[in-house]
Scaffold this motif. Structure first.
Motif, short mmCIF file in Angstrom:
data_model
loop_
_atom_site.label_atom_id
_atom_site.label_comp_id
_atom_site.label_asym_id
_atom_site.label_seq_id
_atom_site.Cartn_x
_atom_site.Cartn_y
_atom_site.Cartn_z
N PHE A 85 41.64 42.54 49.42
CA PHE A 85 40.60 41.64 48.91
C PHE A 85 40.24 40.54 49.91
CE2 PHE A 85 42.05 42.74 44.32
CZ PHE A 85 41.42 43.98 44.44
N ILE A 139 36.04 51.26 42.15
CA ILE A 139 36.99 51.82 43.13
C ILE A 139 38.13 52.52 42.42
CG2 ILE A 139 38.63 51.22 44.96
CD1 ILE A 139 36.75 48.90 45.69
N ASN A 162 46.51 44.50 47.55
CA ASN A 162 45.14 44.08 47.25
C ASN A 162 44.99 42.56 47.33
OD1 ASN A 162 44.26 46.69 46.89
ND2 ASN A 162 44.41 46.64 44.66
N THR A 182 29.16 49.14 44.83
CA THR A 182 28.59 49.66 46.06
C THR A 182 29.12 51.05 46.31
OG1 THR A 182 30.38 48.65 47.29
CG2 THR A 182 28.35 47.38 47.10
N TYR A 241 38.21 42.15 52.74
CA TYR A 241 36.83 42.47 52.32
C TYR A 241 35.98 41.21 52.27
CZ TYR A 241 32.88 43.91 49.46
OH TYR A 241 31.61 44.16 48.99
N GLN A 242 36.52 40.14 51.72
CA GLN A 242 35.75 38.90 51.63
C GLN A 242 35.42 38.35 53.01
OE1 GLN A 242 37.43 36.07 48.92
NE2 GLN A 242 35.87 34.52 49.28
N GLN A 254 33.09 46.11 40.71
CA GLN A 254 33.32 46.86 41.95
C GLN A 254 34.76 47.35 42.02
OE1 GLN A 254 31.94 43.88 44.74
NE2 GLN A 254 30.08 45.04 45.20
N LYS A 255 35.69 46.51 41.60
CA LYS A 255 37.10 46.91 41.58
C LYS A 255 37.33 48.05 40.60
CE LYS A 255 38.54 42.16 42.62
NZ LYS A 255 39.22 40.95 42.08
N LEU A 281 34.96 40.86 46.15
CA LEU A 281 34.67 42.01 45.29
C LEU A 281 34.51 41.52 43.85
CD1 LEU A 281 37.23 44.68 46.59
CD2 LEU A 281 34.76 44.99 46.48
N THR A 282 33.48 42.02 43.18
CA THR A 282 33.31 41.67 41.77
C THR A 282 34.25 42.52 40.92
OG1 THR A 282 31.60 43.35 41.41
CG2 THR A 282 30.87 41.19 42.21
N ASP A 331 30.26 32.91 43.06
CA ASP A 331 31.01 33.02 44.29
C ASP A 331 31.53 31.64 44.69
OD1 ASP A 331 28.00 33.43 46.31
OD2 ASP A 331 28.89 31.63 45.44
N ASP A 338 26.68 45.47 41.11
CA ASP A 338 28.10 45.40 40.86
C ASP A 338 28.93 46.43 41.60
OD1 ASP A 338 27.06 44.75 37.59
OD2 ASP A 338 27.76 43.28 39.03
#
Length: 551
Positions: free
Chosen positions: A381, A400, A376, A550, A384-385, A396-397, A392-393, A538, A548
């Motif tokens: 991570f 998941i 990750n 998705t 994803y960014q 969000q983590k 990821l906030t 951010d 927060d």
């Protein structure tokens, strides 16, 4: 900046802390991790084989112990922050743990401290006497209190040795890695020794590890930076509630001069926010407050600052998310104990000469978690960014992680249904079938456990950040108790969990957990959707992201 020293420690004018303390902290952590996981991961098997306790009852005891291990660090953190400091708490806890593991070793060594073993080929077993249970529970209480007392305080004490955030971050990475290394050593070498050599040798190795770690920690005491207790931050929160209650009949004002700002006005607004308006009365200056104050010395139990009121509101906003985290941790707590019971009735042979200890199968989730934490941070991570142009906030983590937890329960239900079909066959199901759900649990924990710590630490007020890390442990402790209560309820109302799970329906239990997990995930989505971060920004310091999770 000079280091803050507790009275009576170290030499005057000598600088303490820094990387010179790192070997002492890590060696202590490794020894205590080997000790704690060495007796904990095989506790169910020990209770069944050595104390003739029924399987479900043994799982219940294990859940209670795990709950205490997760909740007591919260108490230890408060004691360290408010009264004693981290170093004395760690020293006392390591010694208490040593007493407990020595007593467990004596129980394994002396036949008089255990009930007589069951007769070979017979179901007739002697139940443990009150004396046996008294000594056993005393030992478990000591090792539980000792282990819990070092879990959070050792991480805080280690981080306090460094002034730079980068060094603190490096320490935390090594901290979690060392804990996992200790867990892996225990789940393999120690548990194997307990199952295939003797319990007294396995517990004796744990006692030796505890003793060595205690000596090493005491030896480095002169080098440590000793934190000074500053009083419990929770006292401030209680004062806000008390002050608001005492002035519950006062009318809320919209004028800045009617509110107490304290010595340092940190809030961005001159008056308290409109949410939880009841609490705003705690900062409202009434005539009685002015009479009692004299000059500027207000009664803190009647009058709080705006900042203190806003800090309390932040805690209240996080409580719904804490409930969602409790509900996702409860299935994991139940699964961990059920998996050990399932392993006991599977074919654990790998090759002609090796048999997997039932307590060792949980190491799969630890290894999986370690691998995916690294993946990750280094791959998932950053990728994803790069693709989404934002990180990821934390929520969000966590979301998941909840999805992977639900998937793990689904696979567990399917695997158990397949295992029940093989009961009575010449060749029972292989223990390898239990690995996939455990791997999924490890993936889930790699997402939601660090994210929970990140969420609490980042969002809680500054005065509570030293204790924030223990909140995740507290939530998990509550989950173990809820898991115990749920198992009791299922046992009383259904026939799904008899003492011999070969005649039960553990697969239905897992499906119940799946349904609960889906409902909890929906609740979590709603909570995270309406939650607004207070401290999350951010990389470009742009507007905070209020969406927060998705899908």
């Amino acid at each position: 900046m000079a280091d803050t020293e507790a009275p009576g420690y170290g030499e005057p004018g000598r600088k303490h802390g820094g990387w010179i303390t790192f070997p002492f902290m890590m060696a202590t952590l490794l020894g205590l991790s080997i000790t704690s996981f060495g007796w904990l991961m095989n506790l169910i098997v020990f209770l069944i084989e050595e104390f003739n306790i029924k399987s479900i009852a043994a799982a219940q005891i294990s859940n209670i112990v795990n709950g205490c291990l997760s909740m007591f660090p919260f108490v230890a953190a408060i004691l360290a922050d408010s009264l004693f400091g981290n170093i004395p708490i760690i020293s006392a806890s390591a010694f208490i743990s040593l007493l407990g593991i020595v007593l467990l070793t004596l129980i394994a060594l002396l036949d008089n401290l255990r009930p007589q073993p069951c007769e070979t080929g017979s179901n007739l077993c002697h139940s443990p006497s009150k004396l046996h249970l008294g000594v056993l529970y005393s030992a478990l209480a000591l090792v539980t209190i000792g282990t819990a007392g070092t879990r959070v305080t050792l991480s805080s004490a280690g981080a306090n040795q460094y002034e730079k955030r980068k060094d603190q971050g490096s320490f935390f990475n090594w901290y979690f890695l060392t804990i996992n290394i200790g867990a892996i050593i225990s789940a393999t070498a120690i548990v194997y020794t307990e199952d295939n050599a003797s319990w007294k040798l396995g517990f004796g190795l744990c006692a030796a590890a505890n003793l060595i770690s205690f000596i090493i920690f005491i030896s480095g005491k002169i080098l440590y930076k000793h934190d000074k207790p500053m009083g419990s931050p929770f006292t401030t929160l209680i004062r806000v509630l008390v002050a608001a209650t005492l002035k519950r009949k006062a009318a809320v004002s919209s004028k800045e001069e009617d509110y107490h700002h304290g010595k340092e006005a940190k809030t961005s607004t001159a008056i308290p926010s409109k949410s939880f308006r009841f609490l705003n009365r705690a900062a409202l200056k009434t005539e009685e407050d002015m009479k009692q104050s004299g000059n500027s010395n207000y009664n803190s139990w009647r009058l709080s600052s705006i900042q203190e009121v806003e800090d309390f509101k932040i805690v209240l906003r996080l409580l719904p998310l804490c409930l969602a985290i409790v509900c996702v941790s409860t299935p994991i707590a139940i699964q961990s104990s059920m998996m050990v019971l399932q392993a006991l009735v599977t074919d654990r042979g790998l090759g002609p000469h090796f048999k997997v200890p039932a307590g060792s199968i949980l190491v799969m989730s630890i290894i999986s978690s370690c691998i995916f934490i690294i993946m990750n941070n280094w791959l998932v991570f950053p990728l994803y960014q790069k693709l989404a142009h934002k990180p990821l906030t934390p929520l969000q983590k966590v979301g998941i992680g909840q999805v992977f937890t639900i998937l793990s329960m689904v696979i567990s239900a399917v695997v158990e249904a397949k295992r029940l079909q093989t009961v009575g066959n010449e060749h029972p199901m292989s223990v390898l079938w239990l690995f996939p759900p455990l791997i999924l649990v490890g993936i889930a924990e790699a997402f939601h456990l660090p994210a929970n710590v990140e969420l609490f630490y980042g969002e809680f007020p500054e005065s509570l950040r030293n204790t924030a890390a223990s909140l995740t442990s507290l939530v998990m402790g509550i989950s173990y108790y809820l898991g115990t209560a749920l198992i009791n309820l299922i046992q009383r109302t259904t026939a799904w969990l008899p003492n011999d799970i070969n005649h039960g329906r553990v697969d239905i239990v897992y499906w119940v957990l799946v349904i609960g997990g889906v409902l909890n995930f929906g609740y979590f989505l709603v909570c995270s959707w309406v939650y607004t971060y207070k401290n999350l920004k951010d990389d470009n310091d742009q507007k905070k992201d209020t969406t927060d999770v998705t899908t």
